[in-house]
Design a protein around this motif. Structure first.
Motif, short mmCIF file in Angstrom:
data_model
loop_
_atom_site.label_atom_id
_atom_site.label_comp_id
_atom_site.label_asym_id
_atom_site.label_seq_id
_atom_site.Cartn_x
_atom_site.Cartn_y
_atom_site.Cartn_z
N GLY A 256 -6.00 7.65 0.78
CA GLY A 256 -6.48 9.33 1.05
C GLY A 256 -4.48 9.85 0.44
N PRO A 257 -4.56 10.57 0.99
CA PRO A 257 -3.62 11.14 0.24
C PRO A 257 -1.75 10.33 0.18
CG PRO A 257 -3.13 12.13 2.28
CD PRO A 257 -4.64 11.08 2.43
N ALA B 31 2.82 -6.36 7.32
CA ALA B 31 4.07 -7.23 6.66
C ALA B 31 4.85 -5.89 6.06
CB ALA B 31 3.18 -7.68 5.88
N CYS B 32 4.32 -5.74 5.62
CA CYS B 32 5.07 -3.93 4.56
C CYS B 32 6.20 -3.54 5.39
CB CYS B 32 3.93 -2.70 3.68
SG CYS B 32 3.76 -4.74 2.34
N ARG B 33 5.19 -2.75 6.41
CA ARG B 33 6.07 -2.31 7.28
C ARG B 33 6.93 -2.92 8.19
NH1 ARG B 33 0.64 0.97 9.49
NH2 ARG B 33 1.00 3.25 8.46
N CYS C 111 0.92 -0.96 -0.14
CA CYS C 111 -0.30 -0.48 0.51
C CYS C 111 0.86 1.84 0.20
CB CYS C 111 -0.48 -0.17 1.50
SG CYS C 111 -1.82 1.27 1.53
N TYR C 112 0.39 2.07 -0.92
CA TYR C 112 1.46 3.46 -1.36
C TYR C 112 1.47 3.91 0.15
CZ TYR C 112 -3.90 5.88 -1.45
OH TYR C 112 -4.40 5.63 -1.30
N ALA C 113 0.36 3.78 1.36
CA ALA C 113 0.89 4.63 2.40
C ALA C 113 1.65 4.05 3.78
CB ALA C 113 -0.36 5.51 2.90
N ALA C 114 2.08 2.77 3.44
CA ALA C 114 3.03 1.51 4.23
C ALA C 114 4.01 2.09 4.28
CB ALA C 114 2.76 -0.01 3.88
N CYS D 75 -4.29 -1.96 0.58
CA CYS D 75 -4.52 -0.24 1.81
C CYS D 75 -5.49 -0.88 2.94
CB CYS D 75 -5.13 0.66 1.15
SG CYS D 75 -3.66 1.30 0.13
N PHE D 76 -5.65 -1.76 3.64
CA PHE D 76 -6.18 -2.27 4.74
C PHE D 76 -5.62 -1.34 5.70
CE2 PHE D 76 -7.49 -5.43 7.94
CZ PHE D 76 -9.25 -4.22 8.54
N PHE D 77 -6.02 -0.67 6.79
CA PHE D 77 -5.44 -0.90 8.05
C PHE D 77 -6.70 -0.93 9.33
CE2 PHE D 77 -2.75 1.64 5.11
CZ PHE D 77 -1.83 1.25 5.53
#
Ligand SMILES: Nc1ncnc2c1ncn2[C@@H]1O[C@H](COP(=O)(O)OS(=O)(=O)O)[C@@H](OP(=O)(O)O)[C@H]1O
Length: 399
Positions: A238-239, A122-124, A21-24, A228-230
């Protein structure tokens, strides 16, 4: 090999790879990271509290985080930092400070059972701790779901939570609508409509009671479904550049709830995503049946997997009863847990004759999980004994 098609990891400040996810992304921190970091990622209700309690209380070199004195005690205290699966991400420095007493000879452990089913976590974790050891305990997904529902009922009370059968049906419908039920359907007698196929409408189903009208074109992987599930807000829309501490809750939508009674039991698809990010020799998968039947052996195996000395393990502490917290109501469950004398926890069944009442839904779930479990056993066979996995799940529950 299991490791084919893996993309390289990049630096800490970047998303680990383009499929995350782009936010991760994980912010930099000047606080030193523990040299040996281990994550017990789930599954929720699979005996993770027992395993964590035994490891940190009986092995001198396996350490939990240190809680700040002013932090309100809550269920499972230091076991579950609840960090990597949320948006916005809290302070990474504070997270690291909580492990700053852990030496290079010791292993630091974060045992948050929500991480496993959330690809962004997992990404983070892969971006912040590429050398981490990852442990998953898997329990028969049907009884895992029931145990979770029972816990939610005790903790939340009967307000929002509906009966088990209603909750299951609602979630199955939602998963099917999103193409994320990971079922293989037998359509008009033609075996094997695979995920990723193009058939969207299913006329006939072998999948039991819950009516199957239509199924969205199936998505192919866990990450496709929940990219992008949190945990805190569902799907993030979002941005791209969220700064630390920014309130992004308004940018999130609730396609899925964080609870996921059914979703959390689709283990194989979750593990396949973790295997995209971590080499298999950094991962261990334990069958809950083994933990139940031979806990000392499992503890030894986990300690060895963490590259710690099994001989340093002390003997099991005297436990006054079994690990059931009796006389628990929603108001005192937290207190009962904090003052427990036992290792792990088990809650009393909140609704009398619940297993009999929900027998049909439980039967449905056994058939629902058949494909995923089969795929799990195949993955484990391919992985080999180094995974730690043994045996299979029970195929029905015993009253
Ligand atoms: N030694 C051992 N072996 C196997 N299983 C055990 C063990 N100790 C506890 N339990 C069972 O674990 C269930 C609670 O799981 P968790 O601790 O992972 O729950 S939680 O996610 O932290 O809420 C809980 O399940 P339920 O009793 O069905 O609620 C416990 O019975």
């Amino acid at each position: 090999s299991l490791q084919e098609h893996k993309l390289p990891l990049v630096s800490n400040a970047q998303p680990v790879d383009s499929r995350c996810c782009y936010a991760a992304n994980v912010p930099e921190s000047s606080v030193e990271r523990p040299k040996n970091m281990a994550f017990l990622i789930g599954a929720q209700k699979s005996g993770t509290t027992f395993l964590f309690d035994e490891l940190v209380s009986r092995h001198p070199r396996i350490k939990a985080q240190t809680l700040r004195k002013d932090r309100k005690l809550r269920i499972n205290g230091a076991k579950e930092p609840h960090f990597f699966h949320k948006i916005p991400l809290k302070s990474f420095s504070s997270y690291l400070y909580s492990y700053s007493k852990v030496t290079d000879e010791e292993t630091a452990m974060d045992a948050t059972p929500d991480y496993m089913h959330i690809p962004s976590a997992a990404c983070r974790i892969a971006a912040s701790f590429p050398g981490a050891k990852i442990i998953a305990v898997l329990r028969d997904p049907v009884m895992r779901a029931f145990s979770q529902w029972n816990m939610m009922k005790i903790i939340q009370g009967s307000g929002r939570l509906k009966d088990f059968d209603v909750e299951v049906e609602r979630e199955i419908k939602n998963l099917r609508n999103e193409g994320c039920s990971f079922e293989k359907f037998d359509i008009n007698g033609h075996e094997g409509v695979e995920r990723g196929g193009t058939v969207a409408r299913v006329e006939r189903s072998q999948k039991g009671k819950i009516a199957l009208e239509s199924v969205e074109r199936p998505k192919t992987s866990w990450n496709d479904c929940f990219k992008c599930f949190f945990f805190s807000c569902g799907t993030y829309r979002g941005p791209a550049n969220t700064s630390e501490g920014e309130d992004v809750s308004s940018s999130c939508r609730y396609d899925f709830s964080g609870e996921g009674l059914v979703r959390r039991g689709l283990y194989v698809h979750q593990l396949k995503w973790w295997l995209e990010l971590f080499p298999e020799d950094q991962m261990m998968v334990i069958n809950h049946e083994q933990l139940k039947n031979d806990p000392e052996r499992v503890l030894d195996d986990v300690i060895a997997f963490l590259s710690q000395d099994v001989a340093l393990k002390t003997s099991m502490k005297e436990i006054s009863q079994d690990n059931t917290l009796v006389n628990v109501s929603e108001s005192n469950v937290n207190a009962a847990f904090i003052h427990k004398e036992a290792s792990g926890w088990s809650l009393p069944i909140s609704e009398e004759h619940a297993l009999e009442k929900y027998a049909e839904t439980l039967r449905f779930l056994y058939s629902f999980y058949e494909d995923a479990n089969k795929e799990l056993y195949q993955l484990m066979a391919q992985w080999g004994t180094s995974s730690g996995w043994k045996g299979s799940f029970p195929q029905s529950y015993i009253l």
